[in-house]
Design an enzyme around this catalytic site. Sequence first.
Site, PDB file in Angstrom:
ATOM      1  N   SER A 176       0.793  -1.228   0.000  1.00 55.68           N
ATOM      2  CA  SER A 176       0.000   0.000   0.000  1.00 55.68           C
ATOM      3  C   SER A 176       0.823   1.275   0.000  1.00 55.68           C
ATOM      4  CB  SER A 176      -0.942  -0.053   1.194  1.00 55.68           C
ATOM      5  OG  SER A 176      -1.840   1.003   1.126  1.00 55.68           O
ATOM      6  N   HIS A 177       0.719   2.051   1.091  1.00 54.61           N
ATOM      7  CA  HIS A 177       1.355   3.371   1.138  1.00 54.61           C
ATOM      8  C   HIS A 177       2.838   3.285   1.503  1.00 54.61           C
ATOM      9  CE1 HIS A 177      -0.093   2.126   5.012  1.00 54.61           C
ATOM     10  NE2 HIS A 177       0.805   2.901   5.587  1.00 54.61           N
ATOM     11  N   ASP A 194      -2.780   6.350  -3.153  1.00 52.36           N
ATOM     12  CA  ASP A 194      -1.617   5.668  -2.588  1.00 52.36           C
ATOM     13  C   ASP A 194      -1.129   4.537  -3.495  1.00 52.36           C
ATOM     14  OD1 ASP A 194      -3.640   3.832  -2.165  1.00 52.36           O
ATOM     15  OD2 ASP A 194      -2.829   3.158  -0.244  1.00 52.36           O
ATOM     16  N   ASP A 207      -1.507   1.316  -3.747  1.00 49.80           N
ATOM     17  CA  ASP A 207      -2.425   0.324  -4.312  1.00 49.80           C
ATOM     18  C   ASP A 207      -3.793   0.904  -4.665  1.00 49.80           C
ATOM     19  OD1 ASP A 207      -2.968   0.692  -1.606  1.00 49.80           O
ATOM     20  OD2 ASP A 207      -3.785  -1.319  -1.362  1.00 49.80           O
ATOM     21  N   ASP A 259      -6.179   2.504  -2.947  1.00 49.48           N
ATOM     22  CA  ASP A 259      -7.383   2.505  -2.112  1.00 49.48           C
ATOM     23  C   ASP A 259      -7.512   3.764  -1.249  1.00 49.48           C
ATOM     24  OD1 ASP A 259      -5.333   1.759  -0.438  1.00 49.48           O
ATOM     25  OD2 ASP A 259      -6.273  -0.089   0.288  1.00 49.48           O
ATOM     26  N   ARG A 260      -6.446   4.567  -1.179  1.00 39.51           N
ATOM     27  CA  ARG A 260      -6.549   5.807  -0.396  1.00 39.51           C
ATOM     28  C   ARG A 260      -6.747   7.003  -1.311  1.00 39.51           C
ATOM     29  NH1 ARG A 260      -2.457   5.753   4.691  1.00 39.51           N
ATOM     30  NH2 ARG A 260      -2.784   3.590   5.257  1.00 39.51           N
ATOM     31  N   LYS A 283     -11.581   0.010   0.486  1.00 42.81           N
ATOM     32  CA  LYS A 283     -11.656   1.449   0.308  1.00 42.81           C
ATOM     33  C   LYS A 283     -11.212   1.744  -1.117  1.00 42.81           C
ATOM     34  CE  LYS A 283      -7.288   2.246   2.857  1.00 42.81           C
ATOM     35  NZ  LYS A 283      -6.987   1.002   3.574  1.00 42.81           N
TER      36      LYS A 283
HETATM   37  C1  VG1 Z   1      -3.060   1.990   8.500  1.00 42.10           C
HETATM   38  C2  VG1 Z   1      -4.237   2.909   8.718  1.00 42.10           C
HETATM   39  C3  VG1 Z   1      -5.535   2.139   8.596  1.00 42.10           C
HETATM   40  C4  VG1 Z   1      -5.590   1.439   7.231  1.00 42.10           C
HETATM   41  C5  VG1 Z   1      -4.354   0.582   7.057  1.00 42.10           C
HETATM   42  C6  VG1 Z   1      -4.275  -0.043   5.680  1.00 42.10           C
HETATM   43  O1  VG1 Z   1      -3.041   0.988   9.501  1.00 42.10           O
HETATM   44  O2  VG1 Z   1      -4.154   3.539   9.978  1.00 42.10           O
HETATM   45  O3  VG1 Z   1      -6.618   3.015   8.763  1.00 42.10           O
HETATM   46  O4  VG1 Z   1      -6.732   0.634   7.126  1.00 42.10           O
HETATM   47  O5  VG1 Z   1      -3.171   1.378   7.231  1.00 42.10           O
HETATM   48  O6  VG1 Z   1      -4.341   0.935   4.687  1.00 42.10           O
HETATM   49  P1  VG1 Z   1      -2.091   1.064  10.785  1.00 42.10           P
HETATM   50  O7  VG1 Z   1      -2.296  -0.225  11.504  1.00 42.10           O
HETATM   51  O8  VG1 Z   1      -0.707   1.273  10.288  1.00 42.10           O
HETATM   52  O9  VG1 Z   1      -2.547   2.257  11.569  1.00 42.10           O
HETATM   53  V1  VG1 Z   1      -3.589   0.664   3.206  1.00 42.10           V
HETATM   54  O10 VG1 Z   1      -4.063   1.775   2.146  1.00 42.10           O
HETATM   55  O11 VG1 Z   1      -2.061   0.866   3.709  1.00 42.10           O
HETATM   56  O12 VG1 Z   1      -3.659  -0.905   2.931  1.00 42.10           O
HETATM   57 CO    CO Z   2      -3.547   1.361   0.325  1.00 36.88          CO
END
Ligand code: VG1
Ligand code: CO
Length: 542
Positions: A112-113, A276, A278, A280-281, A375
Amino acid sequence: MISTVSTKPYADQKPGTSGLRKKVPVFQQENYAENFIQAIFDSLEGFEGQTLVIGGDGRYYNREVIQKALKMAAANGFGKVMVGKGGILSTPAASHVIRKYHAFGGIVLSASHNPGGPTEDFGIKYNIGNGGPAPEKITDAIFARTKVIDSYKIADVADIDLDTVGSFDLAGMTVEVIDPVTDYADLMETLFDFPAIRSLISGGFRVVIDSMSAVTGPYAVEILEKRLGAPAGSVRNEVPLPDFGHHHPDPNLVHAKELYDDVMSADGPDFGAASDGDGDRNMVVGKGMFVTPSDSLAMIAANATCAPGYKNGIAGIARSMPTSAAADRVAEKLGIGMFETPTGWKFFGNLMDAGKVTVCGEESFGTGSDHVREKDGLWAVLFWLNIVAARKQSVKQIVESHWAEYGRNYYSRHDYEGVDTDNANALVTALRAKLDSLPGTKINGLTVTAADDFAYHDPIDHSVSKNQGIRILFEGGSRIVFRLSGTGTSGATLRLYVERYEPDASRHGIETQEALADLIAAAEEVAEIKRYTGMNEPTVIT
Ligand code: VG1
Ligand code: CO
C-alpha cells in the site's frame, strides 16, 4: 509436473492491519513467499476448480511473486486465475473483479502506502469471495498454519507472459490475463454522473490527479482524461514504477505536498487529488480547502444522493474508531445507522454484506462504499467531482456550509515512526494501567469523562476484537486516542489521534494544530510520549 517442496516455517508471518508486510529482502528468503501463499490455501476450503484473482500494485518483486502464486494456484487445484495485465490490479479493482466474476477469492500483492524498491516494502493479503480483506478468523488461521508448515505445492512450468491479454494454460489451469482498468472504469460510470462531471471540466474547472508513480495512473488516465475529457497531463506521475520514483506513495499533506501547494497557489487548479500505492486511499484538496478524510466521509454521506448510484440514499455509515465523529452527526440527521469499528477495512465487510451500511471511512485517507469491499481512492475523487458538479459550488463552499450546519470536528493525527518496539509497548502498557483511574480527573485542565481500550463486538458474526486502541474522552466531546500501527515493517509507529468538536461557526477558521493544542499537551501529560519515544516532535502530522 506438480512438485511438493519441503520447507521450514518462519515465525514472523503474522498478518497485520492489512495483510503480511515485510521488507523485500525478507520476502526474498528461501520459500518465504511460498510458505505464506501455501498457508493461505491451506486455510481455505472448497476452492477446487474455482477462480482466484491475482494482482498487485506493480511494486518491486510483484512480478516474481505473481509467477510463484500462479504456479502454486495450479498445483493446489484452482480451475482458473484471473490476473491483471503486467501483474497490475489496484486494490479496489481487484475487489471488483472478484465480485463481478464470482471468484472464490483473491491475492493482492501490495504494501500500500509503504515505499517500494529492492530494500523497501512488499506485502501479500488475501481477499475473500465478497471482495474484501479476509476477516480475523481467516488471518488467524493463516498465521497458525505458517508456524507449522512443512511443504508447499508448485507446478514446474515456465513463467506465464503477463503482458499479453488472453487465456493461457498453466499445468491444466486456465490463466486469464485481463485488462486491469476496463471493468473498474465501467463500474465508476454506473455510479457517478459522468456527463455532469464532463461538462464541469469542459467549462474550465481544472482537475489534477497525482498518481504518485503508483497503481492508479492507468485508471486515472482512462477515467479522467479519456472518459471525462480532462486535458492530457491532468494525471501526473501516471506511470506505475517498481520504486514509485523513490517517493512514499502515501497521499497526505506531507508526501503529496507538491500537489497541495499547487492547488493552493493563486493560479493553481480548482481541484487536486492523490492516491496511494495500491489505489485505495485518496486525498482531496479544493482551491483554498484541504478536506480531512474524516470530513470527507461525513460530506460524501451528507451529499450522497447527488450521485446516481446513491440516489435512493444510504443505508448506514461506518467509521473506524479513531476517525472523527463528523459522520455520526450526518447519520443522526439522516436517521440511519452508525457503526464504529476497529482500524482496518476488514471490519466493514460484514456490515456491508448485511446491508447495514453503504459508506465507510477511515481517518487514514480511506473512503469507500458497498460497490466493492475495499476502500477506493478514485471512487472518492469522483464522488467529490460529482458533488461539485451537482451543487455547482466549490469544494471550499461545500465544506464550510457543512461545518455551519453540523459543526466542525477539528482533527489531526500525529505519527511517531521508527520507535523502539519495547519502548512503544511500554508506553501502551503504562497507559493501559492508568485507564480505570482517569475518569473524573483532569489532564492539562480537561476533565476526563471516560477512558478505555476499545473492543469491538461484531454485530453480524459476534466475533470480539480487543485492544483496538486506547481512548480518553473529555467533557464536550473532545478525545485523544493512542494505538500502535499494524502496517509498519521496522520498529513501531505510535499514532496519536486528536479530536475536538466545535459547534460555533465563528470559531471554524482556527488553524488545526492551534485548535487542538490543549489536547495535544494533555496527550503528552498522560502518556509521556517524549520520554518513551525519545522524540520531541511527531515524524508526520496529518
Ligand atoms: C493503517 C491505517 C488504517 C488502514 C491501514 C491499511 O493501519 O491507519 O486506517 O486501514 O493502514 O491501509 P495502521 O495499523 O498502520 O494504523 V492501506 O491503504 O495501507 O492498505
Ligand atoms: Co492502500
